[in-house]
Design an enzyme around this catalytic site. Structure first.
Site, PDB file in Angstrom:
ATOM      1  CD  GLU A  91      -2.839   6.504   2.090  1.00  0.00           C
ATOM      2  OE1 GLU A  91      -2.901   7.667   1.493  1.00  0.00           O
ATOM      3  OE2 GLU A  91      -3.673   5.778   1.800  1.00  0.00           O
ATOM      4  CD  GLU A 139      -7.590   4.707   3.197  1.00  0.00           C
ATOM      5  OE1 GLU A 139      -7.602   4.974   1.889  1.00  0.00           O
ATOM      6  OE2 GLU A 139      -7.175   5.536   4.200  1.00  0.00           O
TER       7      GLU A 139
HETATM    8  O1  AHR Z   1     -10.166   7.071   0.711  1.00  0.00           O
HETATM    9  C1  AHR Z   1      -9.613   8.097   0.067  1.00  0.00           C
HETATM   10  C2  AHR Z   1      -8.216   8.638   0.425  1.00  0.00           C
HETATM   11  O2  AHR Z   1      -7.384   7.796  -0.126  1.00  0.00           O
HETATM   12  C3  AHR Z   1      -7.939   8.507   1.612  1.00  0.00           C
HETATM   13  O3  AHR Z   1      -8.288   9.910   2.620  1.00  0.00           O
HETATM   14  C4  AHR Z   1      -6.400   8.409   1.853  1.00  0.00           C
HETATM   15  O4  AHR Z   1      -5.993   7.579   3.000  1.00  0.00           O
HETATM   16  C5  AHR Z   1      -5.952   7.424   0.650  1.00  0.00           C
HETATM   17  O5  AHR Z   1      -5.103   8.018  -0.314  1.00  0.00           O
END
Ligand code: AHR
Length: 497
Positions: free
Chosen positions: A172, A291
């Site tokens: 990110e 994610e």
């Molecule tokens: O999964 C929780 C968080 O969400 C992770 O650390 C991050 O990459 C995202 O913002």
């Protein structure tokens, strides 16, 4: 209500890459510590890993696990996690404002991943670190021996390389919350140069570049286009991240959020293909949705956390029945896009927005979302078939033209079966569902359904009311039929000749 799906053996989306059923373990909250690892727990093995959690992870059938972050990654020194445990440094983790003890590092995690039959999708720090740390880490993990880093690995107890195939270039990096946040050009240049040398160390690895952390980011689309201008020829996948919640308590809109996921995926594909055209490239870039999940139940609680604790309980969403239905819709969406989505990681695996919950020193149990994940990974294999679906649609606050039924079918040639996943989004009507299987000869059919619960019903350590039950499916000629209950996740398995 009635719905009909027609699938034909010859009209296919793609072979499904099993890695779309991946997961994610971040050093945060209680995912690692008191999640997968708890020396002293009654089920712990000789390395301190919880046996009860290992069994549940194996049941989930997870092919790949992204590690070690997440936001944590951008301040992480992988070298802190090697060598004698007693000498490993305790560090402030600035991402989650906690203390990291480094008891678990690359040796311990890769060993555990092997035991649960998963490969590791390793991420390298592009926040506070860069090219040197990344190339050293690839050498440490994958070079056979005879060099400083590979010999250090051997000295630390691993004579054979870990052979980690997939590597994420940071996490990110478009987000201002990220340690070492970068502009698209800054990240693109760094990723380009790091990718080059990482592949010089080991030409067999695959690399994932950071896409936007959400489609809602103001830089979305231009971030992807700029980064890909730099890295297109050096990387194999572009990442997507997206979390959902039912903050407005609007079930119709909530269950339609997979429409947003589909739109996000299609938009990123368009950007990848724009860069492909611009570069007159023959290479088609694939996606890693590394994610995704429901994340909102724990938001208020997490505001109360005191900083600098060791593995405090953060992001501990307790999932309910409606969350399981949305997770089912999201899994179907990933399968429907399996021609371009080759990796996807539900975030995360244990305790932190996770299908598995544990109690320190106590039980481990399956959250509601465990079941669609487990069934998708177990039965959603083979070739995804193009679904032609005729079903009534509805409009809601956030979307219009949402089909009451979210569905997809897969042909598993090895097992001689066609598997259909379906979510009935209707709150009050049973869906009389007919599936015409063209080019197959269906013989038997079974139905497993997650249905009949209050939408806010949760599972707890004491009882797990939200769990699949057997239903009925029938075969008549080339048509398989089932009555799908209102608000239900369904798995229909059809034996074919
Ligand atoms: O999964 C929780 C968080 O969400 C992770 O650390 C991050 O990459 C995202 O913002």
């Amino acid at each position: 209500m009635k719905a009909k799906m027609t699938v034909n053996k010859n009209f296919t989306i793609s072979e499904i890459d099993r890695r779309i059923y991946g997961s994610f373990v971040e050093h945060m909250g209680r995912c690692v510590y008191t999640g997968i690892y708890e020396p002293g727990h009654s089920s712990a093995d000789s390395n301190g890993f919880r046996g009860d959690v290992k069994e549940l992870v194996k049941e989930l059938n997870i092919p790949i696990i992204r590690y070690p972050g997440g936001n944590f990654l951008s301040g992480y020194n992988w070298e802190d996690g090697i060598g004698a445990k007693a000498e490993r440094p305790r560090r402030l983790d600035l991402a989650w404002k906690t203390v990291e003890t480094n008891e678990i590092g690359v040796h311990e995690f890769t060993g555990w991943a092997k035991e649960v039959n998963a490969e590791v999708n390793m991420a390298v720090n592009f926040g506070t670190k860069g090219i040197d740390s990344a190339r050293n880490f690839v050498e440490y993990c994958n070079h056979p021996g005879g060099t400083y880093w590979s010999d250090l690995r051997k000295k630390n107890g691993a004579p054979d390389p870990f052979k980690i195939k997939t590597w994420c270039l940071g996490n990110e990096m478009d987000g201002p919350w990220q340690i070492g946040h970068k502009t698209a050009d800054e990240y693109g240049r760094l990723a380009e140069e790091a990718a080059k040398v990482m592949k010089w160390v080991d030409g067999s690895i695959e690399l994932v570049a950071c896409g936007s952390s959400s489609i809602d980011m103001p830089t979305f689309a231009s971030w992807e286009a700029t980064v890909l201008d730099h890295v297109y020829h050096h990387v194999d996948y572009l990442s997507l991240h997206r979390y959902y919640g039912n903050q407005k308590n609007d079930l119709k809109s909530y269950l339609a959020k997979s429409v947003d996921m589909d739109n996000f995926i299609k938009s990123v594909i368009a950007i990848c293909d724009y860069v492909k055209a611009k570069k007159r490239s023959k290479k088609t870039l694939n996606l890693s949705f590394d994610e995704w999940n429901v994340w909102y139940h724990s938001n208020e609680n997490d505001k109360k956390n005191e900083p600098w604790q060791e593995h405090p309980p953060i992001l501990e969403d307790v999932y309910n029945f409606e969350d399981a239905l949305l997770v089912g819709c999201l899994l179907i969406t990933l399968i429907k896009n399996s021609d371009r989505v080759k990796i996807a990681c539900m975030a995360q695996l244990v305790n932190v927005i996770a299908p598995i919950m544990t109690e320190k020193g106590g039980a481990a149990w399956r959250q509601t979302i465990f079941y669609p994940c487990m069934q998708a990974a177990t039965f959603g294999q083979g070739t995804a078939l193009t679904p032609i679906v005729d079903v009534p649609k509805y409009d809601c606050d956030e979307f219009s033209g949402v089909p009451y039924l979210e569905t997809v079918a897969m042909h598993n040639g090895e097992k001689n079966e066609v598997v259909i996943f379906a979510v009935n989004r209707s709150q009050d009507e049973t869906m009389e569902f007919d599936v015409e299987l063209q080019g197959f000869n269906p013989t038997t059919a079974t139905l497993s359904e997650l249905a009949g619960h209050d939408i806010k019903q949760t599972n707890t350590k004491a009882s797990s009311p939200v769990a699949p039950k057997d239903g009925t499916a029938k075969v008549s000629g080339s048509v398989v039929s089932a009555a799908l209950k209102p608000l239900s996740w369904n798995v229909i398995r059809v034996g074919v000749k």
